[in-house]
Design a protein around this motif. Structure first.
Motif, short mmCIF file in Angstrom:
data_model
loop_
_atom_site.label_atom_id
_atom_site.label_comp_id
_atom_site.label_asym_id
_atom_site.label_seq_id
_atom_site.Cartn_x
_atom_site.Cartn_y
_atom_site.Cartn_z
N UNK A 177 0.81 -1.22 0.00
CA UNK A 177 0.00 0.00 0.00
C UNK A 177 0.85 1.27 0.00
N UNK A 178 2.07 1.16 -0.48
CA UNK A 178 2.95 2.30 -0.66
C UNK A 178 2.74 2.85 -2.07
N UNK A 179 2.46 4.15 -2.19
CA UNK A 179 2.06 4.71 -3.49
C UNK A 179 3.16 4.60 -4.55
N UNK A 180 4.40 4.84 -4.19
CA UNK A 180 5.45 4.77 -5.22
C UNK A 180 5.60 3.34 -5.73
N UNK A 181 5.41 2.37 -4.86
CA UNK A 181 5.50 0.97 -5.26
C UNK A 181 4.32 0.58 -6.15
N UNK A 182 3.14 1.03 -5.80
CA UNK A 182 1.96 0.75 -6.61
C UNK A 182 2.13 1.34 -8.01
N UNK A 183 2.60 2.57 -8.08
CA UNK A 183 2.80 3.22 -9.38
C UNK A 183 3.79 2.44 -10.24
N UNK A 184 4.92 2.05 -9.64
CA UNK A 184 5.94 1.34 -10.43
C UNK A 184 5.50 -0.07 -10.81
N UNK A 185 4.76 -0.74 -9.95
CA UNK A 185 4.25 -2.07 -10.32
C UNK A 185 3.23 -1.96 -11.45
N UNK A 186 2.38 -0.95 -11.39
CA UNK A 186 1.41 -0.76 -12.47
C UNK A 186 2.14 -0.43 -13.78
N UNK A 187 3.21 0.37 -13.70
CA UNK A 187 4.01 0.68 -14.88
C UNK A 187 4.59 -0.61 -15.46
N UNK A 188 5.13 -1.47 -14.60
CA UNK A 188 5.73 -2.73 -15.07
C UNK A 188 4.70 -3.63 -15.73
N UNK A 189 3.50 -3.68 -15.17
CA UNK A 189 2.45 -4.50 -15.78
C UNK A 189 2.09 -3.98 -17.17
N UNK A 190 2.04 -2.66 -17.32
CA UNK A 190 1.73 -2.08 -18.62
C UNK A 190 2.83 -2.31 -19.64
N UNK A 191 4.09 -2.35 -19.18
CA UNK A 191 5.24 -2.45 -20.08
C UNK A 191 5.83 -3.86 -20.16
N UNK A 192 5.26 -4.81 -19.45
CA UNK A 192 5.85 -6.14 -19.29
C UNK A 192 6.35 -6.75 -20.58
N UNK A 193 5.58 -6.74 -21.63
CA UNK A 193 5.99 -7.37 -22.89
C UNK A 193 7.15 -6.70 -23.58
N UNK A 194 7.42 -5.45 -23.21
CA UNK A 194 8.50 -4.71 -23.86
C UNK A 194 9.76 -4.63 -22.99
N UNK A 195 9.72 -5.20 -21.79
CA UNK A 195 10.86 -5.14 -20.88
C UNK A 195 11.74 -6.36 -21.06
N UNK A 196 12.91 -6.16 -21.61
CA UNK A 196 13.85 -7.26 -21.74
C UNK A 196 15.22 -6.72 -22.10
#
Length: 196
Positions: A177-196
Motif C-alpha cells: 500500500x505504498x504509493x510509489x510501489x503501486x505506481x511502479x508495479x502498475x508501470x511494469x504490468x503495462x510495459x511487461x511485454x516490452x521489458x527485456x
C-alpha cells in the motif's frame, strides 16, 4: 496551463520544527479565480528530493522489493513493516547516482542501467518532496552483496523477490500500500511485454 505567480504572495513564515527536516507554517495571500484575495494558513514539511526504482528480472518475471519499518504507518495503526521499492533521499547527488547507491545499499543489486521514467510529488498539499522514478532490469548475477541497508543508519531492510503477478495481487489484498510501489508495479504490468 501555467498560473501566474503573482496570484500568490507569502505574507509570513514561521518554523515550527527543525529536526530531521523542517516544518513551516505559512500565511499567504491568494488571489482566487474570481479576483478576490484570500488570507490562507498552510503548513509545509520541507523534504529533500528522493528517488525510487523498480528492479525487474524479466527472465524470472519477478521484482525485487524491500520490507522495512515505517513509524508514520505504525502511528496510523496499519501494518508498519511496509513492502516497497528501493528508495532514498538524493543527499545532493544526481537522481540516478542516488538511486544506484540506494539499490546497492538496500538490495545488494548493482545496476547495469537505470532508466529514468518520470518525477512526481506524492503529497503536494503539504510536502515539498519530489520523487524521481526509475526502473532497471536485473538478473541473479547483478546481486553482488547482501543488501539490507546501512548498519550506521540502523537500517533493518528485508530483501524480497516476488513474482510480478503476485506483487500486483498484493496491491488488491492490501499487502502493498505504498504509493510509489503501486505506481511502479502498475508501470511494469503495462510495459511487461516490452521489458527485456
Amino acid at each position: 496551463m501555467m498560473q501566474p505567480k503573482s496570484r500568490v504572495k507569502i505574507a509570513g513564515e514561521e518554523t515550527l520544527s527543525n529536526g530531521w527536516t523542517r516544518l513551516s507554517s505559512y500565511l499567504l495571500d491568494y488571489i482566487d479565480r474570481q479576483g478576490a484575495t484570500q488570507r490562507l494558513k498552510r503548513e509545509v514539511y520541507h523534504r529533500t528530493p528522493a528517488a525510487c526504482i523498480l528492479l525487474y528480472d524479466p527472465r524470472r518475471d519477478l521484482v525485487v522489493l524491500v520490507r522495512q519499518f515505517r513509524l508514520a504507518v505504525h502511528l496510523n495503526g496499519d501494518p508498519a513493516w511496509m513492502i516497497e521499492v528501493p528508495a532514498g533521499l538524493l543527499d545532493d547527488d544526481h537522481p540516478e547516482a542516488a538511486i544506484r547507491r540506494e539499490a546497492m545499499e538496500e538490495t545488494g543489486y548493482r545496476l547495469r542501467d537505470a532508466r529514468f521514467l518520470f518525477k512526481s510529488y506524492t503529497s503536494p498539499g503539504a510536502v515539498t518532496e519530489v520523487v524521481h522514478f526509475f526502473a532497471a532490469l536485473v538478473d541473479t548475477a547483478d546481486r553482488v552483496a547482501e543488501g539490507g541497508g546501512l548498519d550506521e543508519e540502523h537500517e533493518d531492510i528485508e530483501v524480497l523477490e516476488i513474482a510480478l503477478d503476485e506483487a500486483a495481487a498484493m496491491i488488491e489484498t492490501g499487502e502493498i500500500f505504498d504509493v510509489k510501489t503501486i505506481v511502479l508495479l502498475q508501470w511494469a504490468l503495462l510495459k511487461r511485454g516490452t521489458l527485456s
